[in-house]
Scaffold this motif. Structure first.
Motif, PDB file in Angstrom:
ATOM      1  N   PRO A 174      15.682   0.438  15.771  1.00  4.93           N
ATOM      2  CA  PRO A 174      15.370   1.747  16.366  1.00  4.93           C
ATOM      3  C   PRO A 174      16.205   2.139  17.572  1.00  4.93           C
ATOM      4  O   PRO A 174      16.025   3.246  18.083  1.00  4.93           O
ATOM      5  N   TRP A 175      17.100   1.268  18.046  1.00  4.50           N
ATOM      6  CA  TRP A 175      17.813   1.584  19.288  1.00  4.50           C
ATOM      7  C   TRP A 175      18.980   2.529  19.024  1.00  4.50           C
ATOM      8  O   TRP A 175      20.144   2.128  19.003  1.00  4.50           O
ATOM      9  N   HIS A 176      18.637   3.789  18.814  1.00 10.19           N
ATOM     10  CA  HIS A 176      19.646   4.815  18.595  1.00 10.19           C
ATOM     11  C   HIS A 176      19.440   5.940  19.602  1.00 10.19           C
ATOM     12  O   HIS A 176      18.316   6.388  19.821  1.00 10.19           O
ATOM     13  N   GLY A 177      20.544   6.377  20.181  1.00 12.32           N
ATOM     14  CA  GLY A 177      20.527   7.535  21.058  1.00 12.32           C
ATOM     15  C   GLY A 177      21.434   8.614  20.509  1.00 12.32           C
ATOM     16  O   GLY A 177      22.059   8.458  19.457  1.00 12.32           O
ATOM     17  N   GLY A 234      10.903   5.392  15.737  1.00 14.15           N
ATOM     18  CA  GLY A 234      12.195   4.743  15.871  1.00 14.15           C
ATOM     19  C   GLY A 234      13.237   5.206  14.879  1.00 14.15           C
ATOM     20  O   GLY A 234      14.205   4.488  14.616  1.00 14.15           O
ATOM     21  N   LEU A 235      13.077   6.411  14.338  1.00 15.93           N
ATOM     22  CA  LEU A 235      14.043   6.943  13.368  1.00 15.93           C
ATOM     23  C   LEU A 235      14.929   8.030  13.964  1.00 15.93           C
ATOM     24  O   LEU A 235      15.714   8.638  13.244  1.00 15.93           O
ATOM     25  N   GLN A 236      14.807   8.268  15.272  1.00 11.92           N
ATOM     26  CA  GLN A 236      15.594   9.319  15.908  1.00 11.92           C
ATOM     27  C   GLN A 236      17.092   9.014  15.798  1.00 11.92           C
ATOM     28  O   GLN A 236      17.524   7.886  15.913  1.00 11.92           O
ATOM     29  N   PHE A 237      17.853  10.056  15.539  1.00 11.10           N
ATOM     30  CA  PHE A 237      19.319   9.983  15.419  1.00 11.10           C
ATOM     31  C   PHE A 237      19.770   9.044  14.297  1.00 11.10           C
ATOM     32  O   PHE A 237      20.894   8.574  14.276  1.00 11.10           O
ATOM     33  N   ARG A 238      18.865   8.826  13.362  1.00 12.28           N
ATOM     34  CA  ARG A 238      19.217   8.173  12.083  1.00 12.28           C
ATOM     35  C   ARG A 238      18.186   8.626  11.043  1.00 12.28           C
ATOM     36  O   ARG A 238      17.660   7.838  10.265  1.00 12.28           O
ATOM     37  N   THR A 239      17.884   9.915  11.041  1.00 10.88           N
ATOM     38  CA  THR A 239      16.835  10.470  10.190  1.00 10.88           C
ATOM     39  C   THR A 239      17.067  10.085   8.729  1.00 10.88           C
ATOM     40  O   THR A 239      18.159  10.292   8.202  1.00 10.88           O
ATOM     41  N   PRO A 240      16.058   9.528   8.075  1.00 18.11           N
ATOM     42  CA  PRO A 240      16.260   9.080   6.696  1.00 18.11           C
ATOM     43  C   PRO A 240      16.010  10.190   5.677  1.00 18.11           C
ATOM     44  O   PRO A 240      15.409  11.228   5.977  1.00 18.11           O
ATOM     45  N   GLU A 241      16.467   9.928   4.476  1.00 19.97           N
ATOM     46  CA  GLU A 241      16.125  10.775   3.339  1.00 19.97           C
ATOM     47  C   GLU A 241      14.633  10.707   3.060  1.00 19.97           C
ATOM     48  O   GLU A 241      13.987  11.716   2.864  1.00 19.97           O
ATOM     49  N   ALA A 242      14.090   9.470   3.064  1.00 21.06           N
ATOM     50  CA  ALA A 242      12.733   9.275   2.571  1.00 21.06           C
ATOM     51  C   ALA A 242      11.951   8.349   3.492  1.00 21.06           C
ATOM     52  O   ALA A 242      12.494   7.394   4.040  1.00 21.06           O
ATOM     53  N   ILE A 243      10.653   8.657   3.646  1.00 24.09           N
ATOM     54  CA  ILE A 243       9.718   7.758   4.309  1.00 24.09           C
ATOM     55  C   ILE A 243       8.547   7.529   3.366  1.00 24.09           C
ATOM     56  O   ILE A 243       8.310   8.310   2.444  1.00 24.09           O
TER      57      ILE A 243
END
Length: 819
Positions: A39-42, A774-783
Motif C-alpha cells: 500500500p505504500w504509494h503516493g 491502501g489502493l490509492q495511486f494504484r487503483t485496480p480494475e477489480a475488487i
C-alpha cells in the motif's frame, strides 16, 4: 511539543494520511502472479510520457517509471530530503524525512524522521503536500508537483518535479534551518538487464516478459553547476550512446539573499552516510566537495545540496527545489527508438536536465497558479461531494505513471503520439474496450492526445499480421490451447501494442483471447470516433474523414459474425468481449447494444461528412486502398442493418424487468453494464436504441440486484448477479467482481437518467474502497468482497470523469497560458 496551527493551511479535498501510518489490513492481490507492491504509494511526479517518480506517505521515494512502459518499485534511501534545525545555542537536531530506515544497514549514521503521525501527507493530483508537526520548532511544509496543465501540450510533458518548502518561525527566538536534498546517480539503471527476454504465458493466461533494471553505475559521475542564480548538481555518465536510461538527473535550487548553499558531489549512498551526515547534523552544512571521478565497478555515487538560513521570530520563507531528468529516448524492441515529447522543447542530446530544472525554478509559481485555475471551478462546486473531488483529480495519476508514452511531434502527428498501458499486469497500450470508459479524462482535458490515440486505431484497422500465437484463456481452463492469427485485416485491434515490441505499429499484443473474434471492439472504435467529434465541439471534420474508411471496414467485418442474418452479430460462447472470462451466447445485451449504438454513430458520421466542403481530398477515405461504396450507399446499408437489428434486440432480450444476459445461454443474471450502448447514444445525442421506460426499469433492477443486494452496497456493484442478489455461479470470476471503472461508468449512466442519489451512493462506495484500503495511486480494475484486488494501476477507473462530464454536459476544461 504541542501541535500548532500552521501559517499555511493545506487546500481541501485531498487524500490524506498521517505521515508514516501503515495499514492494518490493506487489500491484497487476488492472483499471486499479479503485481502487488503493497500500500505504500503516493502521488507520482513527472510529466506525461517523460517517466515519473513516486514518493509515498512515509516520505520514501520508491516508484521509478523512468523506462517507458516498465515498472520498478524500489526504495532508494539516498534519494531523500533532510532537515536540520537549531535555536540559539541549544542542541541541534536533524532528520532524514522518511519514517522507514533502510533495512540493509546502509546510511546507518543518519537519523530518520520519528513516526508515526508527526504530520500529515496530502495529495490532490498533480499537487501533494507534507506537513511536518510535533518534531521541529519551525512550522514546515513541502508542496510537490509537476506542471500538469489541462489543455496544455508543452509543460505537461516536462520531466520535472518541483518541491516548494515553506518554513515559518512561530517562536520568539531566531531559528536556523537547513534543508538538504540528496540524490543517487541512477543514470543507466532503467533499462532491461535481460536482453531479448522471452515472452511466456503466466498462470492467468496473459503474455508476460521479464524486466530487471540494470543497477549498474560504472562510469557515473556528478558535477556542480552554479550559474544564473541557480545551484545544481548534475548526475550523468561518461559519454555513451543514447538509449533507455541514458541522460542526466539534476537536483537544483535557487540562490537567494541570506541563504547559504552547500554541496557534495560524490558521496557513497551504500555506505553509512557519515561523510555528509556528520557535517549536516552538526551545523546544517556540507563539506563543499566537488569531485567528478566516475564510479568504478561495484561503486555507487550520490550528490547533495543543502540550503541554510535563519528565520527571525514570525518570519516565513519559501525555498524551492527541482528534480529534473533528461532521458530523451524510449527504446522498445531493440533498434526501435522514439524521442519523448519534451525533447521538442529542450532538444534531444540528453544533456538538458539543468535547463529543465531552471525552467521549473523560474516558472513554478506560475504553474501553481495555472493548476489552481483549471481545477478551481470544479473544487468550488458545492454539489460535488468532497471525496469525489479528491478522487476525480487523483485518478488522473495514471496519465503520469501508467507506463505512459508521448512521442515527439512530426508532420503526421503534430502533438506526437500518446498511449497509456491497460495496466502493468496486462502490459499493452490503450486497450480499446477499457478506454471506452477510461478515456473520458483524456478527452475532457487533453483532447488532442485523445484524438491521436483514435487515429492510431484507425490506421491499424486495415492492417494484418499473419503471425500466430497460443490463446491463453484455454490454458487457464486446463484445455489444449488453440492458436490464432495475431491481427486480421478489418478487425479493430484490442490494443496498440506493448513496450517490448513496437507500440502503435505492432498491435493486438494480448493473447489471452483471440480478439479478432471480439464483438465489442469495432463498436467501441466507432463510438469513440463520434464521441471525440461531438464532445469537442462537433467541428473537427478532419477527424471523421481520417477515420471513415476504418469505420466502414470494421463494421463490415463485424457484420460477418451475424451468422443467422437477424442483423446482430452473435457472441460465440467463448468469452469474446471486455468481460473476457464470461461466456456469452447468441445476441447479448452488452455487445448487441453496442452494435446498435455504433450503427447510429456511423450513420451520424456519414451524414456529417456529406455536408463537409467538397474540396476535402477524397483519398483520405480510401487510405486503406480498399474499394468502398459511396457514403450514401454505405448509409443505406447501415440503416438497413439498424432497422433489422433494433426490434430483434428488444424481442430477444427484454424480459419486463431488465435485458437478459444473452439469447442462448438461458442465464437469468442481471448484467450491471447491460445497456452501455444506450448510455452512449444518449451521451452523443443519438436516437435511443431501447425505449426510455425500459432503460429506467433495467437500471433500477441493476441497482437493486448488483449494488444494494451485493453486501448492501458496501463494495460497489458486482458485474452480474441474479435478481435476488445471489450469484449464478459462486466460483465465477468476473461476475462477482466489482470493476471500479464499470461502476463509475454505471454511475454516470444513473446520473444521466436522473438517478442522482443512487449514482452518488455507488460512486462513494467505490471511492471509499480504493482510498481506505491502501489502493490509492494504484487503483485496480477489480475488487472483491473478500478484500482482494486484481490488475492495479488500471486505465478504466478514469471513467470517474464521465460522471463529472454528465453533470456539466461535457463542457471542456480550458487552459490559458499566462504568458
Amino acid at each position: 511539543m504541542e501541535n500548532q496551527q500552521h501559517q499555511f493551511p493545506i487546500p481541501p479535498h485531498t487524500w490524506n494520511r498521517p505521515i508514516g501510518l501503515g495499514w492494518d489490513n490493506p487489500y491484497t492481490v487476488r492472483m499471486a502472479s499479479n503485481l502487488d507492491d503493497g500500500p505504500w504509494h503516493g502521488m507520482p511526479l513527472g510529466g506525461f510520457g517523460a517517466g515519473c517518480i513516486g514518493r509515498d506517505s512515509r516520505g520514501d521515494f520508491n516508484l521509478w517509471h523512468i523506462d517507458g512502459g516498465e515498472h520498478t518499485f524500489k526504495s532508494i534511501p539516498a534519494c531523500q530530503f533532510s532537515v536540520f534545525e537549531q535555536q540559539a545555542k541549544s542542541t541541534p537536531q536533524a532528520f532524514a524525512l522518511c519514517t522507514e530506515p533502510p533495512t540493509d544497514n546502509t546510511l546507518a549514521a543518519w537519523q530518520w524522521y520519528p513516526g508515526r503521525g508527526n504530520g500529515v501527507y496530502h495529495a490532490r493530483y498533480p499537487r501533494s503536500w507534507f506537513v511536518y508537526e510535533n518534531v521541529f520548532q519551525a512550522q514546515l511544509s513541502c508542496e510537490q508537483f509537476s506542471p500538469i496543465l489541462a489543455g496544455n501540450y508543452q509543460e505537461t510533458s516536462y520531466p520535472v518535479a518541483v518541491f516548494v518548502w515553506t518554513a515559518h518561525n512561530p517562536t520568539n527566538q531566531p531559528l536556523t534551518l537547513s534543508i538538504m536534498l540528496t540524490w543517487q546517480n541512477t543514470v543507466g539503471w532503467f533499462q532491461n538487464a535481460i536482453k531479448n527476454p522471452e515472452i511466456r504465458m503466466r498462470d492467468d493466461g496473459s503474455p508476460v516478459y521479464e524486466y530487471e533494471p540494470c543497477l549498474d553505475s560504472v562510469g557515473n559521475f556528478n558535477r556542480l553547476v552554479a550559474e544564473d542564480n541557480l545551484c545544481a548538481c548534475v548526475l550523468e555518465r561518461v559519454a555513451s550512446d543514447l538509449q533507455d536510461g541514458i541522460g542526466q538527473w539534476a537536483i537544483a535550487t535557487t540562490q537567494q539573499p541570506n541563504v547559504e548553499v552547500f554541496y557534495h558531489t560524490r558521496w557513497n549512498p551504500i555506505g553509512n552516510g557519515a561523510e555528509i551526515w556528520h557535517s549536516f547534523t552538526h551545523d546544517g552544512s556540507l563539506p563543499n566537495i566537488e569531485n567528478t571521478t566516475p564510479a568504478t565497478n561495484k561503486e555507487q555515487v550520490a550528490a547533495a545540496i543543502a540550503l541554510r538560513f535563519t528565520l527571525q521570530p514570525g518570519e516565513t520563507r519559501e525555498i524551492p527545489f527541482a528534480i529534473a531528468w533528461d532521458f530523451p529516448v524510449t527504446e522498445f524492441t531493440p533498434g526501435v527508438k522514439y524521442f519523448r515529447r519534451y525533447t521538442d522543447f529542450f532538444g534531444r542530446g540528453g544533456n538538458n536536465a539543468v535547463a529543465i530544472a531552471q525552467a521549473a525554478l523560474q516558472n513554478y509559481q506560475a504553474w501553481q497558479q495555472q493548476i489552481q485555475a483549471w481545477q478551481q471551478p470544479i473544487l468550488d462546486r458545492e454539489d460535488l461531494p468532497s471525496n469525489f473531488k479528491m478522487a476525480l483529480f487523483n485518478e488522473l495519476y495514471d496519465l503520469t505513471s501508467g507506463g505512459t508514452l508521448w512521442s515527439a511531434a512530426d508532420e503526421r502527428d503534430p502533438v506526437g503520439q500518446f498511449a497509456v498501458l491497460e495496466c502493468f499486469d496486462y502490459r499493452w497500450y490503450e486497450s480499446l474496450d477499457v478506454r471506452l470508459y477510461g478515456s473520458f479524462a483524456l478527452l475532457m482535458l487533453w483532447s488532442e492526445l485523445e484524438k491521436s490515440v483514435i487515429r492510431a486505431f484507425a490506421r491499424a484497422i486495415p492492417q494484418r499480421d499473419d503471425r500466430t500465437r497460443v490463446i491463453g484463456y484455454y490454458y487457464t481452463q486446463g484445455l489444449e490451447s488453440p492458436t490464432a492469427l495475431r491481427k486480421v485485416a478489418g478487425a479493430t485491434p484490442h490494443d496498440l501494442g506493448a513496450p517490448n515490441e513496437h507500440p502503435w505499429e505492432a498491435t493486438n499484443y494480448t493473447s489471452y483471447q483471440d480478439c479478432n473474434l471480439w464483438k465489442d471492439l469495432s463498436c467501441d472504435f466507432v463510438l469513440q470516433v463520434y464521441r471525440d467529434f461531438v464532445l469537442t465541439g462537433a467541428t473537427d471534420w478532419e477527424l471523421l474523414w481520417d477515420c471513415w474508411s476504418a469505420v466502414v471496414q470494421t463494421l463490415t467485418y463485424l457484420k460477418t459474425f451475424d451468422l443467422d442474418q437477424d442483423g446482430i452479430p452473435e457472441n460465440s460462447g467463448a468469452p469474446d468481449q471486455t468481460f473476457d472470462d464470461w461466456r456469452l451466447q447468441g445476441v447479448s445485451a452488452y455487445c448487441g447494444g453496442l452494435w446498435l449504438a455504433a450503427l447510429e454513430a456511423a450513420i451520424a458520421i456519414g451524414k456529417t461528412l456529406l455536408s463537409y466542403p467538397a474540396d476535402h481530398p477524397v483519398s483520405n477515405i480510401l487510405a486503406s486502398g480498399l474499394d468502398y461504396p459511396s457514403i450514401p450507399e454505405t448509409l443505406h446499408i447501415f440503416q438497413s442493418w439498424l432497422a433489422r437489428s433494433r426490434p430483434i434486440y428488444q424481442e430477444k432480450l427484454w424480459n419486463g424487468q431488465y435485458y437478459r444476459l444473452d439469447s442462448n445461454s438461458g442465464s437469468d443474471v442481471v448484467m450491471a453494464d447491460q445497456l452501455c450502448g444506450q448510455f452512449y447514444v444518449r451521451l452523443l445525442g443519438l436516437p435511443d436504441i431501447v425505449p426510455p421506460e425500459c432503460t429506467a426499469q433495467a437500471l433500477n433492477t441493476v441497482y437493486d440486484a448488483c449494488f444494494v443486494k451485493f453486501h448492501n452496497g458496501q463494495f460497489g456493484a458486482a458485474n452480474g448477479l441474479k435478481p435476488d442478489g445471489s450469484p449464478e455461479n459462486p466460483n465465477a470470476t468476473h461476475p462477482l467482481e466489482v470493476w471500479t471503472g464499470i461502476n463509475f461508468g454505471l454511475a454516470a449512466f444513473l446520473m444521466q437518467i436522473g438517478m442522482e442519489s443512487e449514482a452518488w451512493r455507488m460512486t462513494q462506495a467505490v471511492v471509499q474502497q480504493v482510498y481506505n484500503n491502501g489502493l490509492q495511486f494504484r487503483t485496480p480494475e477489480a475488487i472483491t468482497a473478500q478484500g482482494t484486488f486484481r490488475a492495479c494501476h488500471y486505465l478504466r477507473p478514469m471513467a470517474i470523469w464521465a460522471i463529472y462530464g454528465v453533470l456539466t454536459n461535457f463542457q471542456p476544461v480550458i487552459f490559458t497560458r499566462s504568458d
